[in-house]
Design a protein around this motif. Structure first.
Motif, short mmCIF file in Angstrom:
data_model
loop_
_atom_site.label_atom_id
_atom_site.label_comp_id
_atom_site.label_asym_id
_atom_site.label_seq_id
_atom_site.Cartn_x
_atom_site.Cartn_y
_atom_site.Cartn_z
N SER A 54 -3.37 6.82 6.19
CA SER A 54 -2.42 6.31 5.19
C SER A 54 -0.98 6.58 5.61
CB SER A 54 -2.70 6.92 3.82
OG SER A 54 -2.61 8.33 3.87
N GLU B 25 1.79 3.73 6.22
CA GLU B 25 3.08 3.80 5.54
C GLU B 25 4.24 3.65 6.53
OE1 GLU B 25 5.75 7.01 3.00
OE2 GLU B 25 3.58 7.29 3.14
N TRP C 33 -6.82 5.39 -1.33
CA TRP C 33 -7.69 4.26 -1.04
C TRP C 33 -7.70 3.95 0.46
CZ3 TRP C 33 -6.19 -0.60 0.86
CH2 TRP C 33 -7.23 -1.51 0.96
N ARG D 96 6.63 -3.64 -7.24
CA ARG D 96 6.38 -2.24 -6.89
C ARG D 96 4.95 -1.83 -7.25
NH1 ARG D 96 8.86 2.80 -5.36
NH2 ARG D 96 7.56 4.42 -6.22
N LEU D 97 4.51 -2.21 -8.42
CA LEU D 97 3.15 -1.87 -8.84
C LEU D 97 2.11 -2.54 -7.96
CD1 LEU D 97 3.59 -1.96 -12.73
CD2 LEU D 97 3.32 0.06 -11.27
N ARG E 91 -7.57 -5.04 1.02
CA ARG E 91 -6.32 -5.10 0.25
C ARG E 91 -6.28 -6.40 -0.54
NH1 ARG E 91 -2.43 -8.50 0.58
NH2 ARG E 91 -3.31 -9.09 2.57
N LEU F 70 -1.33 -0.48 -1.28
CA LEU F 70 -1.16 0.54 -0.25
C LEU F 70 -1.33 1.96 -0.78
CD1 LEU F 70 1.90 -1.08 1.55
CD2 LEU F 70 -0.48 -1.16 2.27
N GLU F 71 -2.20 2.13 -1.72
CA GLU F 71 -2.46 3.46 -2.28
C GLU F 71 -3.05 4.38 -1.21
OE1 GLU F 71 -5.08 5.49 -5.85
OE2 GLU F 71 -5.29 3.36 -5.43
N LEU G 61 2.53 -3.36 -4.78
CA LEU G 61 2.54 -2.63 -3.50
C LEU G 61 1.84 -1.29 -3.62
CD1 LEU G 61 6.10 -3.43 -2.12
CD2 LEU G 61 3.91 -4.08 -1.12
N GLN G 62 2.05 -0.61 -4.74
CA GLN G 62 1.35 0.66 -4.94
C GLN G 62 -0.16 0.45 -4.97
OE1 GLN G 62 3.24 2.11 -8.55
NE2 GLN G 62 4.24 3.74 -7.41
N ARG G 63 -0.60 -0.63 -5.58
CA ARG G 63 -2.03 -0.93 -5.64
C ARG G 63 -2.56 -1.29 -4.26
NH1 ARG G 63 -6.71 -0.66 -8.20
NH2 ARG G 63 -7.97 -2.54 -8.15
N SER H 92 4.40 0.11 7.76
CA SER H 92 4.90 -0.77 6.71
C SER H 92 6.41 -0.73 6.62
CB SER H 92 4.30 -0.38 5.36
OG SER H 92 2.90 -0.48 5.38
#
Length: 190
Positions: free
Chosen positions: A52, A56, A32, A21-22, A105, A28-29, A24-26, A59
């Motif tokens: 974004s 999302e 950013w 999860r972290l 990415r 697909l922030e 993916l957060q990084r 994705s």
């Protein structure tokens, strides 16, 4: 704080899930992604629909949580535009922007992955190994009605994917809108 206790429990119970999860957060922030769009978007612009949000929704479809972009858009309660406007944004997205998204990415994720892989030996000492593979996007029955009866009709496109096996990460992507182009013709772009 309550949320810290919940996160700590999740780390204890399922650390791989929390790490995924972290990551993916990084990767697909939203802030950013929108900043990347401003830098690499070229003549594209933002009015109401942020890039974004488009990423999302795409994705969600790519990982199979929704069967189509239309279903993802209908499930999104705070989509600021019509479904047709979303499709227009997707249709007008420059392939070079998609490539920049994948490349940048990969850079962001390398910052996280490299410290964890410091003790891993290189696959081929002295070389950076990359695997290049072509990928034709599959034909679909969701195409123009007059073309549905023809087997060879309207391929949606293809891509050339560059994979780094040491990082277990796709580091580059060469998208091509011509579904009939030869992969060799894309190699010079990779």
């Amino acid at each position: 704080m309550f949320i810290d206790a919940v996160v700590e429990r999740c780390v204890e119970q399922s650390p791989v899930t929390v790490m995924a999860r972290l990551a993916l957060q990084r990767a697909l922030e939203p802030a950013w992604i929108d900043e990347l769009f401003e830098r690499a978007g070229g003549t594209q612009y933002t009015r109401e629909l942020l890039f974004s949000t488009t990423v999302e929704l795409m994705s969600v479809v790519a990982v199979g949580l929704r069967p189509s972009v239309h279903a993802a858009a209908k499930a999104c309660k705070d989509l600021p535009v019509s479904v047709q406007a979303l499709y227009d944004k997707i249709r007008r997205t420059d392939p070079s922007l998609v490539r920049a998204l994948v490349q940048q990415r990969a850079v962001r994720l390398q910052e996280v992955l490299l410290p964890m892989m410091s003790d891993k030996l290189p696959t081929v000492p002295g070389y950076r190994l990359r695997i290049v593979d072509g990928n034709h996007l599959p034909a679909t029955e969701k195409r123009l009605k007059p073309l549905r009866g023809f087997r060879g009709a309207a391929l949606p496109g293809q891509s050339l994917v560059v994979y780094d096996p040491e990082l277990n990460l796709v580091v580059d992507l060469v998208p091509c809108e011509d579904g009939h182009a030869q992969e060799r013709s894309l190699m010079e772009l990779a």
